[in-house]
Design a protein around this motif. Structure first.
Motif, PDB file in Angstrom:
ATOM      1  N   ARG A  35       0.833  -1.198   0.000  1.00 43.96           N
ATOM      2  CA  ARG A  35       0.000   0.000   0.000  1.00 43.96           C
ATOM      3  C   ARG A  35       0.866   1.245   0.000  1.00 43.96           C
ATOM      4  O   ARG A  35       1.775   1.379   0.802  1.00 43.96           O
ATOM      5  N   ARG A  36       0.580   2.143  -0.927  1.00 41.28           N
ATOM      6  CA  ARG A  36       1.364   3.362  -1.031  1.00 41.28           C
ATOM      7  C   ARG A  36       0.980   4.334   0.077  1.00 41.28           C
ATOM      8  O   ARG A  36      -0.204   4.523   0.367  1.00 41.28           O
ATOM      9  N   LYS A  37       1.984   4.951   0.667  1.00 40.13           N
ATOM     10  CA  LYS A  37       1.758   5.891   1.757  1.00 40.13           C
ATOM     11  C   LYS A  37       2.028   7.303   1.262  1.00 40.13           C
ATOM     12  O   LYS A  37       3.031   7.564   0.600  1.00 40.13           O
ATOM     13  N   SER A  38       1.129   8.205   1.606  1.00 40.20           N
ATOM     14  CA  SER A  38       1.239   9.587   1.175  1.00 40.20           C
ATOM     15  C   SER A  38       2.008  10.407   2.213  1.00 40.20           C
ATOM     16  O   SER A  38       1.771  10.273   3.424  1.00 40.20           O
ATOM     17  N   LEU A  39       2.905  11.245   1.743  1.00 45.47           N
ATOM     18  CA  LEU A  39       3.638  12.136   2.637  1.00 45.47           C
ATOM     19  C   LEU A  39       2.679  13.116   3.297  1.00 45.47           C
ATOM     20  O   LEU A  39       2.768  13.381   4.504  1.00 45.47           O
ATOM     21  N   ALA A  40       1.759  13.669   2.526  1.00 45.44           N
ATOM     22  CA  ALA A  40       0.772  14.590   3.096  1.00 45.44           C
ATOM     23  C   ALA A  40      -0.109  13.877   4.120  1.00 45.44           C
ATOM     24  O   ALA A  40      -0.444  14.434   5.162  1.00 45.44           O
ATOM     25  N   GLY A  41      -0.471  12.623   3.817  1.00 41.38           N
ATOM     26  CA  GLY A  41      -1.276  11.858   4.768  1.00 41.38           C
ATOM     27  C   GLY A  41      -0.544  11.624   6.075  1.00 41.38           C
ATOM     28  O   GLY A  41      -1.137  11.727   7.154  1.00 41.38           O
ATOM     29  N   ARG A  42       0.742  11.298   5.989  1.00 47.03           N
ATOM     30  CA  ARG A  42       1.527  11.105   7.210  1.00 47.03           C
ATOM     31  C   ARG A  42       1.603  12.391   8.018  1.00 47.03           C
ATOM     32  O   ARG A  42       1.438  12.390   9.247  1.00 47.03           O
ATOM     33  N   LEU A  43       1.892  13.505   7.333  1.00 42.86           N
ATOM     34  CA  LEU A  43       1.975  14.782   8.043  1.00 42.86           C
ATOM     35  C   LEU A  43       0.658  15.112   8.726  1.00 42.86           C
ATOM     36  O   LEU A  43       0.630  15.514   9.897  1.00 42.86           O
ATOM     37  N   MET A  44      -0.452  14.935   8.009  1.00 47.32           N
ATOM     38  CA  MET A  44      -1.750  15.246   8.591  1.00 47.32           C
ATOM     39  C   MET A  44      -2.047  14.339   9.778  1.00 47.32           C
ATOM     40  O   MET A  44      -2.585  14.784  10.787  1.00 47.32           O
ATOM     41  N   LEU A  45      -1.698  13.062   9.662  1.00 47.75           N
ATOM     42  CA  LEU A  45      -1.956  12.137  10.766  1.00 47.75           C
ATOM     43  C   LEU A  45      -1.189  12.548  12.011  1.00 47.75           C
ATOM     44  O   LEU A  45      -1.762  12.648  13.107  1.00 47.75           O
ATOM     45  N   TRP A  46       0.117  12.787  11.863  1.00 48.04           N
ATOM     46  CA  TRP A  46       0.929  13.141  13.027  1.00 48.04           C
ATOM     47  C   TRP A  46       0.544  14.497  13.591  1.00 48.04           C
ATOM     48  O   TRP A  46       0.510  14.684  14.819  1.00 48.04           O
ATOM     49  N   ILE A  47       0.268  15.453  12.724  1.00 47.33           N
ATOM     50  CA  ILE A  47      -0.122  16.778  13.210  1.00 47.33           C
ATOM     51  C   ILE A  47      -1.459  16.704  13.939  1.00 47.33           C
ATOM     52  O   ILE A  47      -1.653  17.308  14.994  1.00 47.33           O
ATOM     53  N   VAL A  50     -10.175  22.150  17.551  1.00 46.22           N
ATOM     54  CA  VAL A  50      -9.319  21.120  16.939  1.00 46.22           C
ATOM     55  C   VAL A  50      -9.664  20.900  15.468  1.00 46.22           C
ATOM     56  O   VAL A  50      -8.767  20.898  14.610  1.00 46.22           O
ATOM     57  N   PRO A  51     -10.941  20.693  15.099  1.00 39.67           N
ATOM     58  CA  PRO A  51     -11.232  20.545  13.659  1.00 39.67           C
ATOM     59  C   PRO A  51     -10.834  21.757  12.829  1.00 39.67           C
ATOM     60  O   PRO A  51     -10.326  21.612  11.714  1.00 39.67           O
ATOM     61  N   ILE A  52     -11.060  22.965  13.385  1.00 41.31           N
ATOM     62  CA  ILE A  52     -10.667  24.166  12.647  1.00 41.31           C
ATOM     63  C   ILE A  52      -9.151  24.209  12.471  1.00 41.31           C
ATOM     64  O   ILE A  52      -8.630  24.537  11.392  1.00 41.31           O
ATOM     65  N   THR A  53      -8.432  23.870  13.547  1.00 41.33           N
ATOM     66  CA  THR A  53      -6.974  23.856  13.470  1.00 41.33           C
ATOM     67  C   THR A  53      -6.485  22.824  12.462  1.00 41.33           C
ATOM     68  O   THR A  53      -5.581  23.084  11.663  1.00 41.33           O
ATOM     69  N   ILE A  54      -7.108  21.632  12.480  1.00 38.72           N
ATOM     70  CA  ILE A  54      -6.711  20.579  11.545  1.00 38.72           C
ATOM     71  C   ILE A  54      -6.986  21.009  10.107  1.00 38.72           C
ATOM     72  O   ILE A  54      -6.180  20.765   9.201  1.00 38.72           O
ATOM     73  N   ALA A  55      -8.146  21.653   9.880  1.00 38.21           N
ATOM     74  CA  ALA A  55      -8.456  22.134   8.533  1.00 38.21           C
ATOM     75  C   ALA A  55      -7.441  23.177   8.072  1.00 38.21           C
ATOM     76  O   ALA A  55      -6.986  23.161   6.917  1.00 38.21           O
ATOM     77  N   ALA A  56      -7.067  24.076   8.983  1.00 36.51           N
ATOM     78  CA  ALA A  56      -6.068  25.084   8.635  1.00 36.51           C
ATOM     79  C   ALA A  56      -4.713  24.433   8.340  1.00 36.51           C
ATOM     80  O   ALA A  56      -4.018  24.811   7.385  1.00 36.51           O
ATOM     81  N   VAL A  57      -4.349  23.442   9.157  1.00 39.84           N
ATOM     82  CA  VAL A  57      -3.087  22.735   8.924  1.00 39.84           C
ATOM     83  C   VAL A  57      -3.128  21.990   7.601  1.00 39.84           C
ATOM     84  O   VAL A  57      -2.149  21.944   6.852  1.00 39.84           O
ATOM     85  N   TRP A  58      -4.291  21.381   7.311  1.00 36.86           N
ATOM     86  CA  TRP A  58      -4.421  20.649   6.041  1.00 36.86           C
ATOM     87  C   TRP A  58      -4.222  21.579   4.849  1.00 36.86           C
ATOM     88  O   TRP A  58      -3.518  21.229   3.893  1.00 36.86           O
ATOM     89  N   LEU A  59      -4.831  22.756   4.911  1.00 37.82           N
ATOM     90  CA  LEU A  59      -4.640  23.717   3.827  1.00 37.82           C
ATOM     91  C   LEU A  59      -3.181  24.153   3.735  1.00 37.82           C
ATOM     92  O   LEU A  59      -2.625  24.285   2.633  1.00 37.82           O
ATOM     93  N   ALA A  60      -2.550  24.365   4.898  1.00 39.87           N
ATOM     94  CA  ALA A  60      -1.146  24.772   4.890  1.00 39.87           C
ATOM     95  C   ALA A  60      -0.250  23.667   4.334  1.00 39.87           C
ATOM     96  O   ALA A  60       0.674  23.933   3.546  1.00 39.87           O
ATOM     97  N   VAL A  61      -0.533  22.413   4.725  1.00 42.04           N
ATOM     98  CA  VAL A  61       0.264  21.291   4.213  1.00 42.04           C
ATOM     99  C   VAL A  61       0.075  21.147   2.709  1.00 42.04           C
ATOM    100  O   VAL A  61       1.043  20.932   1.964  1.00 42.04           O
ATOM    101  N   ARG A  62      -1.185  21.243   2.254  1.00 40.36           N
ATOM    102  CA  ARG A  62      -1.440  21.144   0.814  1.00 40.36           C
ATOM    103  C   ARG A  62      -0.694  22.232   0.053  1.00 40.36           C
ATOM    104  O   ARG A  62      -0.115  21.980  -1.012  1.00 40.36           O
ATOM    105  N   ARG A  63      -0.720  23.429   0.600  1.00 52.23           N
ATOM    106  CA  ARG A  63      -0.047  24.540  -0.080  1.00 52.23           C
ATOM    107  C   ARG A  63       1.466  24.355  -0.051  1.00 52.23           C
ATOM    108  O   ARG A  63       2.160  24.623  -1.037  1.00 52.23           O
TER     109      ARG A  63
END
Length: 461
Positions: A17-29, A178-191
């Motif tokens: 199974r391929r692992k995504s770098l963005a997915g790992r970052l989001m999981l740990w964050i 927490v959800p707002i922070t995670i959403a903001a982090v997700w946008l930052a990671v994507r960018r």
């Protein structure tokens, strides 16, 4: 063996199974932020519990000290102190009283008690100060003469309820933050990872048909070494492909010349020989040389296909190339009357690649149709409205297994005609380099028999 090779029992190897770098970052964050917030809420609840305890203790002490003179005055006005007296027994008790109190003498006997308190003495000792009971906290105040003690008690449930509601008040905002922070982090990671995705997509486009260097635009410093390494690798691959093409071209010239010379000498010898046995052997040599010539031509085409001659940064008009190849067959082939060409294409259809490579594909497919089709039956070459090319001929119906088998190199179907079994392999390899595909069908759609080879090009952009 490749990753797709079948394993024992007919099963294919399971791909990791391929692992995504963005997915790992989001999981740990996400885990880190949630854990930190929960720890913060936990510490806040502990601190709040201590602060509430101090507030309740202060209120408990102040209440006891204020009640002491009032209760002493009430005792002086009572005559019967032999039995515990309830304060204002005529008033109905309140629905919920957080504080209860008792007035006791030196012997511990209860003289007065509140509505919610019982006549049984509190378990606290008769000395000034706090006492932690099993079901609450008690503060004891002493009269000036030291003979009367006023004990005020609050319930443990009251303190626990205050702590619980306060902790919940801290936790509820966290459930929103927490959800707002995670959403903001997700946008930052994507960018932040957008350049990585851009580079990944650019590298994914590179194959045997596209070895051009990747443009180094808007990439961060961290990705520049990767880009330089990939472009260096592509440059080496372009050099290798160019060397293979040059070698194949030289080999073709060097091989054709001696074979053609030997065939010409054999044909000249045939004109001079009159003796039947010697002439028969010369004819056998001529036939073998002709077969060798055709096999050499196919092998050279295969070598050129493997060298990537279909890769080109130019475009060609499909209809023009098909027209030229069909005209050549109609002029030079002994079976010219069998070839029937039709076109449904209304406008020019351009395709990326080398026109010479596409011509080789058409020649191989048409030769196969003429050679392996039913003798005397027509070979239909149709250019569809989408720009695809369909080449069909009369032939016995082939099974799915046979359709798969004829794609292999040196594999031949149920035919007695001469051939090397390389035509379809060459055509398929060249079409892959032009991002096209070869679809084999038997029987021909709408018929009960026949064989059709369709060249399918990608949709025009």
């Amino acid at each position: 063996m490749t990753d797709d090779a079948p394993q024992k029992g007919g099963r294919r190897a399971a791909r990791p199974r391929r692992k995504s770098l963005a997915g790992r970052l989001m999981l740990w964050i996400t885990v880190t932020i949630t854990a930190l917030w929960l720890v913060a809420v936990g510490f806040g609840a502990l601190i709040m519990h201590d602060e509430f305890g101090e507030i309740y203790d202060s209120a408990l002490q102040e209440t006891a000290e204020r009640l002491t003179p009032l209760l002493l005055d009430d005792l002086r006005r009572r005559d019967d102190l032999e039995t515990p007296q309830r304060i204002d027994a005529s008033r109905p008790p309140a629905e919920e009283e957080y504080l209860s109190y008792q007035v006791r003498d030196l012997t511990g006997r209860v003289l007065l008690h509140s509505h919610s308190a019982t006549a049984r003495p509190f378990e606290a000792p008769l000395r000034t100060g706090f006492w932690q009971a099993g079901n609450g906290r008690i503060y004891t105040a002493t009269a000036a003469d030291g003979t009367i003690f006023v004990q005020v008690k609050d319930t443990a449930e009251e303190r626990e309820e205050a702590t619980r509601e306060g902790s919940l008040a801290l936790l509820l905002p966290v459930l929103l933050i927490v959800p707002i922070t995670i959403a903001a982090v997700w946008l930052a990671v994507r960018r932040a990872l957008a350049p990585v995705e851009t580079l990944r997509a650019a590298i994914a486009e590179k194959d045997g048909g596209n070895l051009a260097a990747i443009e180094a635009t808007h990439l961060p410093v961290e990705l520049q070494p990767i880009l330089r390494s990939v472009n260096l690798l592509l440059a080496r691959l372009r050099a290798v492909v160019a060397a293979e093409r040059e070698f194949t071209s030289n080999s073709a010239h060097e091989l054709r010349t001696p074979i053609a010379g030997a065939l010409a000498q054999t044909q000249l010898l045939l004109t001079e020989l009159k003796d039947a046995p010697a002439r028969t052997r010369a004819q056998q040599i001529e036939t073998s040389l002709q077969k060798l010539t055709k096999l050499t031509e196919k092998l050279l085409q295969l070598a050129r296909a493997e060298a990537g001659i279909g890769v080109a940064e130019t475009t060609f008009d499909i209809a023009d190339v098909v027209g030229v190849v069909v005209t050549d067959f109609q002029r030079a082939s002994d079976d010219a009357q069998r070839i029937r060409f039709s076109s449904e294409l209304a406008v020019p259809r351009l395709c990326e690649g080398a026109a010479d490579a596409f011509a080789i594909v058409l020649r191989n497919l048409i030769e196969n149709a003429l050679l392996h089709g039913k003798a005397g039956a027509p070979v239909d070459i149709r250019l569809t409205g989408e720009g695809n090319v369909c080449i069909s001929n009369a032939a016995p119906r082939l099974s799915e297994a046979e359709l798969v088998a004829v794609r292999k190199r040196f594999a031949r179907g149920r035919t007695a005609a001469a051939g090397s079994g390389l035509g379809l392999s060459i055509a398929e390899r060249l079409l892959q380099q032009m991002r096209a595909s070869l679809v084999l069908t038997s029987p021909i759609p709408g018929r009960v028999d026949g064989f059709q080879a369709e060249i399918v090009f990608p949709a025009a952009g």
